[in-house]
Design an enzyme around this catalytic site. Structure first.
Site, mmCIF file in Angstrom:
data_model
loop_
_atom_site.group_PDB
_atom_site.id
_atom_site.type_symbol
_atom_site.label_atom_id
_atom_site.label_comp_id
_atom_site.label_asym_id
_atom_site.label_seq_id
_atom_site.Cartn_x
_atom_site.Cartn_y
_atom_site.Cartn_z
ATOM 1 N N ASN A 9 0.870 -1.182 0.000
ATOM 2 C CA ASN A 9 0.000 0.000 0.000
ATOM 3 C C ASN A 9 0.908 1.233 0.000
ATOM 4 O O ASN A 9 1.547 1.523 1.011
ATOM 5 C CB ASN A 9 -0.890 -0.021 1.255
ATOM 6 C CG ASN A 9 -1.662 1.275 1.435
ATOM 7 O OD1 ASN A 9 -1.830 2.047 0.480
ATOM 8 N ND2 ASN A 9 -2.130 1.521 2.641
ATOM 9 N N LYS A 11 0.067 4.346 -0.205
ATOM 10 C CA LYS A 11 -0.533 5.557 0.385
ATOM 11 C C LYS A 11 -0.317 6.748 -0.567
ATOM 12 O O LYS A 11 -0.368 6.574 -1.773
ATOM 13 C CB LYS A 11 0.064 5.814 1.765
ATOM 14 C CG LYS A 11 0.107 4.536 2.620
ATOM 15 C CD LYS A 11 0.390 4.779 4.049
ATOM 16 C CE LYS A 11 0.521 3.443 4.757
ATOM 17 N NZ LYS A 11 0.442 3.516 6.182
ATOM 18 N N HIS A 95 -9.281 1.067 5.039
ATOM 19 C CA HIS A 95 -7.977 1.208 5.698
ATOM 20 C C HIS A 95 -8.132 2.117 6.920
ATOM 21 O O HIS A 95 -8.919 3.062 6.895
ATOM 22 C CB HIS A 95 -6.963 1.803 4.713
ATOM 23 C CG HIS A 95 -5.563 1.745 5.239
ATOM 24 N ND1 HIS A 95 -5.074 2.692 6.110
ATOM 25 C CD2 HIS A 95 -4.557 0.860 5.035
ATOM 26 C CE1 HIS A 95 -3.824 2.379 6.414
ATOM 27 N NE2 HIS A 95 -3.488 1.263 5.776
ATOM 28 N N GLU A 97 -6.454 4.465 8.009
ATOM 29 C CA GLU A 97 -6.248 5.906 7.742
ATOM 30 C C GLU A 97 -7.498 6.521 7.130
ATOM 31 O O GLU A 97 -7.806 7.684 7.374
ATOM 32 C CB GLU A 97 -5.008 6.104 6.855
ATOM 33 C CG GLU A 97 -3.727 5.870 7.650
ATOM 34 C CD GLU A 97 -2.537 5.410 6.831
ATOM 35 O OE1 GLU A 97 -2.570 5.496 5.592
ATOM 36 O OE2 GLU A 97 -1.558 4.943 7.449
ATOM 37 N N GLU A 167 -5.196 -5.293 10.605
ATOM 38 C CA GLU A 167 -4.188 -4.256 10.785
ATOM 39 C C GLU A 167 -4.432 -3.530 12.109
ATOM 40 O O GLU A 167 -5.227 -2.580 12.157
ATOM 41 C CB GLU A 167 -4.267 -3.242 9.646
ATOM 42 C CG GLU A 167 -3.995 -3.838 8.288
ATOM 43 C CD GLU A 167 -3.343 -2.824 7.356
ATOM 44 O OE1 GLU A 167 -2.292 -3.135 6.807
ATOM 45 O OE2 GLU A 167 -3.884 -1.714 7.213
ATOM 46 N N GLY A 173 2.685 1.963 10.681
ATOM 47 C CA GLY A 173 3.613 3.092 10.520
ATOM 48 C C GLY A 173 4.332 3.470 11.807
ATOM 49 O O GLY A 173 4.969 4.514 11.885
ATOM 50 N N SER A 213 3.667 -2.436 10.152
ATOM 51 C CA SER A 213 5.129 -2.429 10.265
ATOM 52 C C SER A 213 5.771 -3.755 9.839
ATOM 53 O O SER A 213 6.715 -4.235 10.465
ATOM 54 C CB SER A 213 5.562 -2.045 11.678
ATOM 55 O OG SER A 213 5.130 -0.722 11.970
HETATM 56 C C1 PEP Z 1 -0.571 -0.041 5.909
HETATM 57 O O1 PEP Z 1 -0.544 1.083 5.435
HETATM 58 O O2 PEP Z 1 -1.516 -0.783 5.624
HETATM 59 C C2 PEP Z 1 0.525 -0.464 6.777
HETATM 60 C C3 PEP Z 1 0.427 -1.633 7.354
HETATM 61 O O3 PEP Z 1 1.574 0.416 6.941
HETATM 62 P P1 PEP Z 1 3.017 0.068 7.584
HETATM 63 O O4 PEP Z 1 3.492 -1.218 6.960
HETATM 64 O O5 PEP Z 1 3.886 1.245 7.218
HETATM 65 O O6 PEP Z 1 2.824 -0.069 9.066
#
Ligand code: PEP
Length: 249
Positions: A9, A11, A95, A97, A167, A173, A213
């Site tokens: 992803n 973003k 998601h 976010e 998630e 992040g 992460s």
């Molecule tokens: C994501 O954006 O779905 C995500 C898991 O980000 P990150 O891997 O940076 O934590």
């Protein structure tokens, strides 16, 4: 046996030129990879460049969001039909976010998931608890609500065409990954919800990705868990070499 899927992803990162540069490095590194599905979700403006770049390879392109209507007076929005026409075969829905900054709700997740399926896109539906919810022992209650309100109204046939990404918001992040055991426990719980709402057979073929992460140095441990069917990767998917290392775990 569930086939693993690794999705990146991006973003709001990467221009068209940066997208082409990414694939120039990435594609040779995954040329021989056969063990998993590979998906990349660029921002809307780079989707066409990505689709061109991956043509003839096994990499699929995903949207990061969609509107639930096929068209209409919804300034700034993009529909499933438009994503599919641009060459996407997947779309991320719900998601954290989107939920946190753009008012996404379980109800809109449900409408978007249905809309994605109507456009023959494979939705990657995100669920997960915040840190405060985990600390208040609300993880299961949150996952249950997100599952029931976001996915409970799907037909069995529709449910068979989705992927879920677990998630935990506190791991996105932040550099703070859920341990493989914590992730697997949540995945087991989600699979149980799927069995209760649909059938055991459907639950057993549902692919549940972990996101939060994920990096080249923790993917192996995560994928060693039978419950974890792949990863949704944010930050580490932006670098072609690190994403290829994750794909080739
Ligand atoms: C994501 O954006 O779905 C995500 C898991 O980000 P990150 O891997 O940076 O934590």
């Amino acid at each position: 046996m569930r086939r693993p899927a690794i999705a990146g992803n991006w973003k709001m990162y990467k221009t068209r030129a940066e997208t082409l540069a990414f694939f120039r490095t990435f594609l040779p590194l995954i040329e021989g990879t056969k063990h998993c599905d590979i998906v990349v979700a660029p921002p809307f403006t780079a989707i066409c460049a990505a689709v061109e770049a991956v043509r003839g390879t096994k990499v699929a392109v995903s949207g990061q969001d969609l509107h639930w209507q096929a068209e209409g007076a919804f300034t700034g929005e993009v529909s499933g039909k438009m994503l599919a026409e641009s060459g996407c075969t997947y779309v991320i829905v719900g998601h954290s976010e989107r939920r946190q900054y753009f008012g996404e709700t379980d109800e809109s997740v449900q409408r978007k998931t249905k809309a994605a399926l109507e456009s023959n896109l494979t939705p990657i539906v995100c669920v997960g608890e915040s840190l405060a919810e985990r600390e208040a022992n609300q993880t299961e209650a949150v996952l249950k609500r997100q599952f029931e309100c976001g996915l409970g109204a799907l037909t069995a046939e529709e449910f068979s065409r989705i992927l879920i990404a677990y998630e935990p918001v506190w791991a996105i992040g932040t550099g703070r990954t859920a341990t493989p055991e914590i992730a697997a426990e949540a995945h087991r719980y989600i699979r149980g919800l799927a069995a209760a709402h649909f059938t055991h057979e459907q639950a057993s073929v549902l692919r549940i990705l972990y996101g939060g992460s994920v990096k080249p140095d923790n993917i192996k441990g995560l994928m060693a868990q039978a419950e974890i069917d792949g990863a949704l990767v944010g930050g580490a998917s932006l670098d072609a070499k690190s994403f290829a290392e994750i794909v080739n775990y």
